[in-house]
Every structure is written in structure tokens, then in C-alpha cells.
Design a protein around this motif. Structure first.
Motif, mmCIF file in Angstrom:
data_model
loop_
_atom_site.group_PDB
_atom_site.id
_atom_site.type_symbol
_atom_site.label_atom_id
_atom_site.label_comp_id
_atom_site.label_asym_id
_atom_site.label_seq_id
_atom_site.Cartn_x
_atom_site.Cartn_y
_atom_site.Cartn_z
ATOM 1 N N VAL A 242 0.819 -1.221 0.000
ATOM 2 C CA VAL A 242 0.000 0.000 0.000
ATOM 3 C C VAL A 242 0.851 1.268 0.000
ATOM 4 O O VAL A 242 0.481 2.275 -0.626
ATOM 5 N N ALA A 243 2.005 1.232 0.648
ATOM 6 C CA ALA A 243 2.863 2.428 0.638
ATOM 7 C C ALA A 243 3.497 2.624 -0.740
ATOM 8 O O ALA A 243 3.725 3.762 -1.177
ATOM 9 N N ALA A 244 3.763 1.523 -1.444
ATOM 10 C CA ALA A 244 4.279 1.626 -2.813
ATOM 11 C C ALA A 244 3.190 2.174 -3.732
ATOM 12 O O ALA A 244 3.440 3.049 -4.575
ATOM 13 N N ALA A 245 1.964 1.691 -3.564
ATOM 14 C CA ALA A 245 0.844 2.192 -4.373
ATOM 15 C C ALA A 245 0.617 3.688 -4.130
ATOM 16 O O ALA A 245 0.369 4.458 -5.064
ATOM 17 N N THR A 246 0.727 4.091 -2.875
ATOM 18 C CA THR A 246 0.558 5.508 -2.542
ATOM 19 C C THR A 246 1.619 6.358 -3.240
ATOM 20 O O THR A 246 1.311 7.404 -3.830
ATOM 21 N N ALA A 247 2.860 5.907 -3.179
ATOM 22 C CA ALA A 247 3.944 6.665 -3.813
ATOM 23 C C ALA A 247 3.657 6.848 -5.306
ATOM 24 O O ALA A 247 3.841 7.930 -5.861
ATOM 25 N N ILE A 248 3.179 5.789 -5.948
ATOM 26 C CA ILE A 248 2.893 5.848 -7.389
ATOM 27 C C ILE A 248 1.776 6.847 -7.679
ATOM 28 O O ILE A 248 1.887 7.681 -8.587
ATOM 29 N N CYS A 249 0.702 6.786 -6.924
ATOM 30 C CA CYS A 249 -0.445 7.682 -7.179
ATOM 31 C C CYS A 249 -0.079 9.139 -6.916
ATOM 32 O O CYS A 249 -0.447 10.034 -7.684
ATOM 33 N N LEU A 250 0.660 9.378 -5.859
ATOM 34 C CA LEU A 250 1.044 10.761 -5.536
ATOM 35 C C LEU A 250 2.039 11.290 -6.567
ATOM 36 O O LEU A 250 1.999 12.469 -6.937
ATOM 37 N N TYR A 251 2.916 10.413 -7.028
ATOM 38 C CA TYR A 251 3.832 10.815 -8.102
ATOM 39 C C TYR A 251 3.058 11.175 -9.361
ATOM 40 O O TYR A 251 3.331 12.198 -10.001
ATOM 41 N N GLU A 252 2.084 10.349 -9.729
ATOM 42 C CA GLU A 252 1.331 10.613 -10.953
ATOM 43 C C GLU A 252 0.560 11.938 -10.837
ATOM 44 O O GLU A 252 0.502 12.716 -11.790
ATOM 45 N N SER A 253 -0.010 12.216 -9.675
ATOM 46 C CA SER A 253 -0.661 13.511 -9.457
ATOM 47 C C SER A 253 0.336 14.652 -9.630
ATOM 48 O O SER A 253 0.053 15.652 -10.292
ATOM 49 N N GLN A 256 1.419 15.061 -13.374
ATOM 50 C CA GLN A 256 0.412 15.711 -14.217
ATOM 51 C C GLN A 256 0.346 17.220 -13.937
ATOM 52 O O GLN A 256 0.091 18.001 -14.843
ATOM 53 N N ARG A 257 0.567 17.600 -12.687
ATOM 54 C CA ARG A 257 0.592 19.042 -12.394
ATOM 55 C C ARG A 257 1.798 19.707 -13.036
ATOM 56 O O ARG A 257 1.746 20.861 -13.443
ATOM 57 N N LEU A 258 2.911 18.964 -13.141
ATOM 58 C CA LEU A 258 4.156 19.557 -13.635
ATOM 59 C C LEU A 258 4.210 19.656 -15.161
ATOM 60 O O LEU A 258 4.874 20.534 -15.693
ATOM 61 N N ALA B 245 10.557 5.223 -3.554
ATOM 62 C CA ALA B 245 11.260 5.732 -4.738
ATOM 63 C C ALA B 245 11.305 4.674 -5.833
ATOM 64 O O ALA B 245 11.115 4.973 -7.020
ATOM 65 N N THR B 246 11.531 3.431 -5.448
ATOM 66 C CA THR B 246 11.569 2.342 -6.427
ATOM 67 C C THR B 246 10.221 2.200 -7.129
ATOM 68 O O THR B 246 10.156 2.071 -8.359
ATOM 69 N N ALA B 247 9.155 2.233 -6.354
ATOM 70 C CA ALA B 247 7.818 2.092 -6.940
ATOM 71 C C ALA B 247 7.578 3.189 -7.972
ATOM 72 O O ALA B 247 7.056 2.940 -9.071
ATOM 73 N N ILE B 248 7.984 4.406 -7.642
ATOM 74 C CA ILE B 248 7.784 5.542 -8.554
ATOM 75 C C ILE B 248 8.573 5.345 -9.852
ATOM 76 O O ILE B 248 8.040 5.518 -10.947
ATOM 77 N N CYS B 249 9.831 4.971 -9.738
ATOM 78 C CA CYS B 249 10.668 4.814 -10.939
ATOM 79 C C CYS B 249 10.175 3.667 -11.817
ATOM 80 O O CYS B 249 10.131 3.790 -13.045
ATOM 81 N N LEU B 250 9.788 2.571 -11.205
ATOM 82 C CA LEU B 250 9.310 1.425 -11.992
ATOM 83 C C LEU B 250 7.968 1.749 -12.638
ATOM 84 O O LEU B 250 7.684 1.329 -13.762
ATOM 85 N N TYR B 251 7.136 2.492 -11.928
ATOM 86 C CA TYR B 251 5.865 2.943 -12.519
ATOM 87 C C TYR B 251 6.130 3.831 -13.719
ATOM 88 O O TYR B 251 5.504 3.670 -14.773
ATOM 89 N N GLU B 252 7.067 4.776 -13.590
ATOM 90 C CA GLU B 252 7.342 5.693 -14.704
ATOM 91 C C GLU B 252 7.874 4.922 -15.920
ATOM 92 O O GLU B 252 7.490 5.203 -17.048
ATOM 93 N N SER B 253 8.734 3.952 -15.685
ATOM 94 C CA SER B 253 9.199 3.103 -16.788
ATOM 95 C C SER B 253 8.015 2.387 -17.445
ATOM 96 O O SER B 253 7.911 2.339 -18.671
#
Lengths: 259, 259
Positions: A242-253, A256-258, B245-253
Motif C-alpha cells: 500500500v505504501a508503494a501504491a501511494t507513492a505511485i499515485c502521488l507521483y502521478e498527481s 500531471q501538475r508539472l 522511490a523504487t515504486a515511482i521509478c518502476l511505474y514511470e518506466s
């Protein structure tokens, strides 16, 4: 220079309070005090303009310029025997300094119209702390927890949060209907959702909702979500932490803002 | 139906091995056996076509159809007293079944030309397991660990990995120069990097490199990275947990491959 008091007895009321704060995740609610153990958390508090009620420093550390200077940032300084500091630690390697701060007042209201994360009964303190840390880094202003999750200001959550607590508006113990007050759309992830996260324009601000490690988001809360999205998982139907999923969703938000 | 053997003594060699496997993170390397504790990991192994050498099931669970059927998936079945199963558990609530599998052979070679994650001395088993889980979900084929990190097949890493181990090519104990063999570009994150993650077209396949929780990626490994990128952090200079950080980078890939 302030004159510190010196405590040598393990039966001193302060030592008893510290022991309880280190051992019981929810003790801060009863005592009205939060115990920030270790140099990193203490400095993170000061960097955010936080004011410690009291510093508690080991007798050996009090003789060293670094810890001494940090201890003097508090209005009151207590020096305690090194062995006692070990006893009131929640760490394998006890820290040589900590701050006591006032616990956040109960009944604090959520903020309206800001980027938000909502946690529904997350159990693992490491997950909760990691999520606070990601929230702080990725532009979230507040994190709200429904009743029944790991206590935000417990030692393990503080440790995993690495100081993110002090930059966020944190409210816990909410019930689902209280989320109406935040006035931003709720978004949840679901492996059954038709649209993938990266395919939709995400509303800004929004509130990302994450649920219990085993059970996910409660149905009553899921019904209030305006949008459900799935995280694309080209590797198959493996689930994400769940913490990995959170990181992904917050990154995507944030992404998209950037762009 | 196979006739199970029944063990009642805590001095039985199997019980001693199990206790060691549950307690010592690196014991599997010495014993050549990995202990998969609990229903979820056992089923995840079978779902990936894995073959258990032996199942170990509690006496009470052996009388129930579900665990009994799962136990019978192994070539050999051992029934042990419930109390003994508790003693060889690494969990707070001991599982009622587990499998023993052969430990992966040493000296296994990394795969060439596949999406990869490289871990440089990550210490926290929860982080390592969470990263394996994200890797499995987000399309990574192999995870390589340099010498000095948390042991991949230790109970805590297995638990956090939730079965992702069985779908990945895992090699540990590597030295930096052995990474040349994978023949894909190495990418690391760095808060000092000029370009943000979402601003660059990422090579596919690539190998994402993540480092020690406190020290980051070692300089000798950083020098071998063809690209360093920063994760955009609109919230300020807070750092991210390495598994986040890993989750974010792998998601972006994955996202870039999908769009």
C-alpha cells in the motif's frame, strides 16, 4: 544558560511517562505528549519551526557540544542517566536525545480544498510512516486517518515518517462522513477499475484514498469515491504494497501538475 | 495418499533446521533450504509452478481439508505438533503450514537484456521485500543485489515480498563489475540530477539502481550509471523511502512503455 534538572531514578514520573510513550503506540493520546526520539526527528521539528516543551538528553551526550546545543533548543532541559535513556527507548540502538512536544489537539478539523491523502484503517506503522514521508515529498498538504488505524504519533510511525509529520496537517480518528468537509474529490485505486492511472486527467486538488493492508478500502468509503483507477501492472496480477501504491499515485498527481 | 511422518520432538534435526531458518536471515545459504511459512507463500509458489521438497503442517491443521490438501502438494509431508510449529515460526501469529524448497543455487548468472532492478546494500528486509513485490507487479524480470544487503530469501524479506520471489530472476552477492554482463543501461536517482524523472525518455529495458537507506548508491556504482534523474518533489526537499522511490521509478518506466 539554562540549568538542566538531573534525573537519576527510574521511578521519576517523567521516566515513567517516557517509558509508556516509547512502549504504547497510543499513549500520547492519554498523556497529551509526544516523544520524539533521536537527533533526526528533533532537528526536523526545529527546521519546521516546531517548539519542544522539553528536551531529554543523556548524561554523556550533555557533555558533547552537538547534543548539548540541540537540547538547549527546548524551554526546559532534563539530563538523565544514560542507562535510563536506554530504558525509555523504542529503538534497538537508543538515541542519546529526544524532545517532548505537545500532542496535537483532539477534534482538529481537516483543511478544505488541499491535496489530501485519506488512510482507511492502515495497520502497519512502517506503511503509515512511509506514506506520510511520500506525502510530504510529493506535495500533499494533509493526511487524514479514519478510526482504527496505526496511531500517527506512535514511535514506529514517527520513525518511518522521518520528520514528515511536522510539515503536514494530520488528523486521525475521523469517521467517513467527516470527509465531506474537505470538499475535494476522493480517488481510490482498484484492480477492477476500467481506466488505468496514467490514462486519466486527475483532478487537482484531490484526496487519494488507501485502505487496510488486507481488506482494502471499506465499501462505505469506496462508494464516496468519485473516481477509481487501476495502477497498470504489466507484470501480472501481483498486488502492490500500500505504501508503494501511494507513492505511485502521488507521483502521478505531481507529474500531471508539472507537465 | 502419502503417509506423513509425525515429529513430536523439538530435538529432531528437521525442527532444529526449521528453527534456524526462521531465526537466522542467512541460514538458507548454509542449509541449502528455504522455509516458506504460511498459506499465502506456499500457494504463491505453486501458482508459479514451484515444487516444494517437503511440507510441514501442524497436527491440528492436518485434520482440516484446506491445509491438508495444500500439504499434499509436496513430495513429502511432515506433521508436527502445533506447539513445535509455533517454535519454528518467525511470525507473531505462527502459520499452521509451510513448505521447504531448495535454496537457489549460488553463482547463478544475471540475465541479459531484461528489465532489471539493482540493489546496493539495502538493509531493511521490509524495504527489500516491498521492492521485489513492486518489481514483480511493474514488469521487472530480475532483481540483482550487491554483496552486503538483506538476504533475499530470509523470512522477513519473503513475508514482505508476498510471493513476488517466485516470478523473478533473483541473484544476490554480486560485485559491481559483474553488472556489466546484463548489457542494459543503469539508471540511478539523485536529488542533485538536472533532469526530473518525468522529463526524460527512459531507455527500455534498463536497470534501475537503488542504494543503502542511509548512504545511497556507492560512488563506484554511481559512476557506472549512464543516467541519473531526480524524482520531482514539489513538497520540498523531503526524501523518499527507498521502496517508495523504487515504486515511482518502476511505474514511470511502465507508464512510458504503455503510452
Amino acid at each position: 544558560m539554562k540549568e538542566p534538572r538531573h534525573i537519576t531514578s527510574r521511578n521519576h514520573p517523567l521516566v515513567k511517562d517516557l517509558r509508556r510513550l516509547a512502549q504504547e503506540p497510543g499513549a500520547y493520546r492519554k498523556l497529551g505528549l509526544v516523544w520524539l526520539e533521536g537527533d533526526h526527528l528533533c532537528r526536523a521539528l526545529l527546521a519546521r519551526g516546531g517548539v519542544p516543551l522539553q528536551s531529554v538528553v543523556g548524561a554523556s551526550a550533555w557533555l558533547q557540544p552537538g547534543p548539548r546545543e540541540l537540547a538547549l533548543a527546548a524551554a526546559e532541559v532534563t539530563v538523565i542517566d544514560d542507562a535510563l535513556l536506554g530504558e525509555v527507548s523504542s529503538l534497538e540502538s537508543p538515541a542519546n536525545i529526544g524532545f517532548l512536544i505537545a500532542a496535537p489537539e483532539r477534534g482538529r478539523a481537516p483543511l478544505q480544498g488541499v491535496p489530501t491523502v485519506v488512510l482507511d484503517r492502515l495497520q502497519d506503522p512502517g506503511n503509515v510512516g512511509t506514506i506520510l514521508r511520500s506525502a510530504g515529498a510529493l506535495g500533499v498538504r494533509q493526511v487524514l486517518a479514519l478510526k482504527g488505524g496505526a496511531a500517527f504519533w506512535s514511535p514506529k510511525v514517527l520513525r518511518a515518517g522521518m520528520g514528515a509529520h511536522f510539515g503536514l496537517h494530520l488528523v486521525e480518528g475521523l469517521i467517513v462522513s467527516e470527509l465531506d468537509a474537505i470538499e475535494v474529490p476522493l480517488i481510490a485505486t482498484s484492480s477492477h477499475a476500467a481506466d488505468a492511472l496514467h490514462e486519466r486527467r486527475l483532478p487537482t486538488p484531490c484526496a487519494w484514498v488507501f485502505g487496510h493492508e488486507g481488506q482494502g478500502v471499506a465499501p462505505a468509503l469506496m462508494e464516496r469515491c468519485q473516481l477509481t483507477l487501476r495502477i497498470p501492472q504489466p507484470g501480472g496480477e501481483e498486488s502492490l504494497n500500500v505504501a508503494a501504491a501511494t507513492a505511485i499515485c502521488l507521483y502521478e498527481s505531481a507529474r500531471q501538475r508539472l507537465v
